[in-house]
Design an enzyme around this catalytic site. Structure first.
Site, mmCIF file in Angstrom:
data_model
loop_
_atom_site.group_PDB
_atom_site.id
_atom_site.type_symbol
_atom_site.label_atom_id
_atom_site.label_comp_id
_atom_site.label_asym_id
_atom_site.label_seq_id
_atom_site.Cartn_x
_atom_site.Cartn_y
_atom_site.Cartn_z
ATOM 1 N N GLU A 297 3.941 6.142 -1.144
ATOM 2 C CA GLU A 297 2.899 6.894 -0.462
ATOM 3 C C GLU A 297 1.534 6.331 -0.829
ATOM 4 O O GLU A 297 1.291 6.041 -1.999
ATOM 5 C CB GLU A 297 2.997 8.337 -0.975
ATOM 6 C CG GLU A 297 2.565 9.398 -0.044
ATOM 7 C CD GLU A 297 2.569 10.753 -0.756
ATOM 8 O OE1 GLU A 297 1.694 11.536 -0.436
ATOM 9 O OE2 GLU A 297 3.425 10.995 -1.621
ATOM 10 N N ASP B 149 3.490 7.168 4.501
ATOM 11 C CA ASP B 149 4.516 7.799 3.670
ATOM 12 C C ASP B 149 5.870 7.222 4.079
ATOM 13 O O ASP B 149 6.280 7.350 5.233
ATOM 14 C CB ASP B 149 4.477 9.319 3.924
ATOM 15 C CG ASP B 149 5.306 10.073 2.901
ATOM 16 O OD1 ASP B 149 5.808 9.449 1.947
ATOM 17 O OD2 ASP B 149 5.450 11.307 3.072
#
Lengths: 364, 362
Positions: free
Chosen positions: A103, A8
């Site tokens: 992500e 992320d």
């Protein structure tokens, strides 16, 4: 035993802005729509200290932090950075499932290179992302997607959290129920009513009652609570639609005011279509009136859409040719569906009404 | 006031009028049907803003007056009537509809709520109703359902000396019907395609009288009078794009081609414009289609002419079927090239011409 990494990017949009514009570094920055009705898309860590978070209306954010610097989004720059990050991923595995620009899940059970240790692979990925993009990422490592994702959020920014298989049960048991995938505020309320506040509570409650309260989700919750999460990492998730919408600072009803707005939305949607090398069979226009009533209309043109200009033309037709009760619009949106690879698109040419006649006297 | 008439007569007239009146509308007055009684006639009228309609029915009439009712409700009542005749009895606040053993009382709406419609009777032109209907009906399919150019959503009606022509195009194909009858008017009109559908349904044999005032065309034919709001915009110069030379021409029964296209197109790829491929050589027209479900082909013997011995091209199956659709007997397909418009004509009715652009397959 699978090894899943969730990567992320840290405050992705804001970080790209701070990277590219030195005067933004170390300062509270929010990327978002400039208008009064816009919302924050990403806040820098400096801004987060003031309680600013994504989806917060920019007007509220400004009140919370008067020195906040609001930056309009530059999607081209984010796409570019995201592409570099994905190049890094692919050096280690082809099993990459993107969730958003910033992500992704990676299955590194059998990495293409590096030691067969998920922890070391995750560390290498973070280092190479930083080397290639000068951006930081946080990663979570576990034997399932859910735990990996929760783990990546635990030591942000620039964090790495590894949950080994024998730690998983205790890790899940301690999680608040709100952290579980699929549990929003309403589901959380229903679970609270059953006395469920953590993962551990899930295993204590009667299964029938759990099912009665949250339906199908109960199966997933129980599996995860027991440390079972077999969902595969699905590379290149098939995209079903491409869309964008815009809420106006003031309600608009005149054609001259709506046209440029629609055009800007089509620009975004068309660019994404072309970038993804896709063509679309159907274009859908979404309209929200002042009274929040939402109407959608779609059209399936003779030639599937493959360019921004085509998207604009057909969206324009949907907005301006369908009968529209009087009333100002609050929001406009355009989405494309029926997507397929652009190389399969066949063009239905138009009758050459606009072509100039072949007049030899015109030749120069 | 009171009206007595055959159920069938009322049903037919009401059916046409009701289809034009919107069942629901943001302007509630628009969904009303006006009933006027006077001089031995019952007059039904209504509007959808693009079109006004009036039906005049000769009937056994007593009294006179002017009332309004929701068109959809009266339509439902009348369609279901059991008897051969029906009696409409207009009270102060209710309309009583009686037929055989059935009776209902329908609340009246003050007639001021219904739109006030005026129908021009300054007729300057006239054409046989079925001729006009035939011309419009032959070309209607080619108009666009949605397109960014408004003119493509209309049917052009050219009224000139010795000829009446209907033309429609959506920019990808075109249909034209040139009738050698004159209306006496001299004008080029653009009629919304939706209104054309209603005009075609309403026209019957007998003279259709035409009046033009401002942007409204009034058509009176039989029991019906229509006001049609015309569209603005300049229609493309279509005659210029009709090719002059055709290196390959084939003649065959239109029905053979239409049926073959329908059969083969089942396999056509939806995401690839319903593509069907045509290959013409040695007097045989071969149609093939290939998609994710498989492949189909059919060969038809044709009369082949022209300077070239063969041609291969592809079409959207729907466009090809639409172009051939209005042709009853023998069809001539003329191919100007693989990327330039093809033309279909009806050997039994030279008034009709259809043009389709092949798909670019390269």
């Amino acid at each position: 035993m699978r090894k899943i990494v969730h990567v992320d990017m840290d405050a992705f949009y804001a970080a790209v802005e701070q990277r590219d514009e030195p005067r933004l570094r170390g300062r509270p920055v929010a990327v978002g729509g400039g208008s009064e009705r816009g919302v924050v898309m990403t806040a820098s860590y400096e801004a987060r200290r003031f309680g600013i978070h994504s989806a917060m209306p920019t007007a509220v954010a400004r009140r919370a932090c008067p020195e906040l610097i609001l930056v309009p989004p530059r999607f081209a720059a984010y796409h570019e950075a995201s592409a570099l990050v994905h190049e890094v991923f692919r050096r280690f595995t082809d099993l990459v499932e993107p969730l958003a620009l910033d992500e992704a899940f990676l299955d590194v059970t059998e990495p293409k290179r590096g030691p067969p240790s998920a922890t070391l692979v995750a560390r290498a990925i973070k280092a190479e992302i930083h080397a290639d993009t000068r951006l930081t990422a946080s990663a979570g490592v576990a034997n399932g997607k859910f735990v990996a994702k929760v783990a990546s959020g635990m030591r942000k920014p620039d964090g790495l959290t590894v949950v080994t298989p024998d730690e998983v049960p205790a890790f899940v048991a301690a999680l608040p129920i709100e952290a579980f995938f699929g549990v929003g505020p309403r589901t959380a309320e229903r679970l609270h009513a059953l006395g469920i506040r953590t993962g551990a509570d899930l295993l204590r409650v009667d299964q029938e009652r759990l099912h009665a309260a949250v339906g199908k989700l109960s199966r997933f919750l129980l599996d995860v609570a027991r440390g079972v999460d077999e969902r595969p990492v699905v590379p290149d998730r098939q995209r079903k639609s491409i869309g964008a919408e815009r809420t106006f600072a003031r309600d608009l009803d005149r054609r001259e005011a709506l046209e440029p707005e629609l055009s800007a939305i089509c620009e975004v949607v068309g660019r994404r279509l072309v970038r993804a090398r896709l063509a679309a069979r159907t274009v859908t226009l979404k309209v929200k009136y002042r009274d929040f009533r939402v109407v959608t209309r779609s059209s399936t043109p003779p030639t599937p859409l493959g360019t921004t200009q085509e998207v604009r033309s057909w969206a324009d037709a949907l907005l301006f040719t369908t009968p529209r009760p009087p009333g100002a619009l609050r929001l406009l949106g355009v989405s494309l569906s029926g997507l397929f690879p652009a190389h399969r698109r066949i063009v239905q040419p138009r009758l050459p009404f606009d072509a100039r006649e072949d007049d030899p006297h015109d030749a120069t | 006031m009171r009206v007595h008439l055959p159920t069938k007569t009322l049903n037919e007239a009401l059916g046409h009028v009701e289809r034009i009146i919107p069942a629901r509308s943001s302007n509630p007055g628009l969904s009303l049907l006006r009933l006027s009684v006077s001089d031995g006639r019952l007059v039904l009228s209504g509007s959808n803003l693009d079109m006004d309609v009036r039906a005049v029915i000769e009937a056994d009439v007593r009294g006179d007056g002017d009332v309004a009712v929701p068109a959809a409700v009266l339509g439902q009542v009348v369609r279901a009537l059991p008897g051969d005749t029906v009696e409409l009895d207009f009270g102060e606040a209710e309309l009583e509809v009686t037929s055989a053993s059935f009776a209902t009382k329908l609340q009246l709406v003050p007639s001021e709520s219904a739109p006030v419609l005026t129908f021009s009777d300054a007729f300057e032109g006239e054409i046989e109703g079925l001729d006009l209907a035939r011309a419009l009906d032959h070309v209607r399919y080619a108009a666009a359902i949605a397109d960014y150019q408004a003119v493509f959503r209309g049917v052009r009606l050219e009224l000139h000396d010795e000829r009446t022509r209907a033309v429609a195009t959506d920019g990808f194909r075109l249909a034209s019907y040139l009738a050698v009858s004159s209306t006496g008017l001299d004008a080029d009109l653009l009629i919304p395609a939706r209104s054309v559908d209603e005009i075609v349904r309403l026209l019957t044999s007998g003279p259709a009288r035409l009046a033009l005032s401002g942007n409204v065309l009034t058509i009176a034919n039989g029991a019906f009078t229509l006001n049609v709001k015309l569209m603005e915009g300049s229609f493309p110069d279509y005659e210029r794009v009709i090719p002059a030379r055709f290196p390959v021409k084939v003649t065959l029964r239109a029905a053979l081609l239409a049926e073959a296209v329908a059969r083969v197109a089942v396999m056509a790829d939806k995401s690839a414009n319903h593509r069907v491929d045509l290959f013409i050589k040695d007097g045989v027209l071969q149609i093939t289609a290939e998609g994710s479900y498989g492949r189909a082909q059919e060969a038809i013997d044709v009369l082949q002419e022209g300077s070239e011995s063969e041609i291969a091209l592809a079409y959207n199956a729907k466009y090809l079927a639409d172009a051939v659709g209005p042709i009853d007997g023998d069809l001539q397909m003329q191919f100007s090239g693989t990327t330039t418009p093809s033309v279909a004509t009806d050997l039994g009715d030279p008034a009709y011409l259809a043009m389709v652009v092949p798909l670019r397959t390269g």
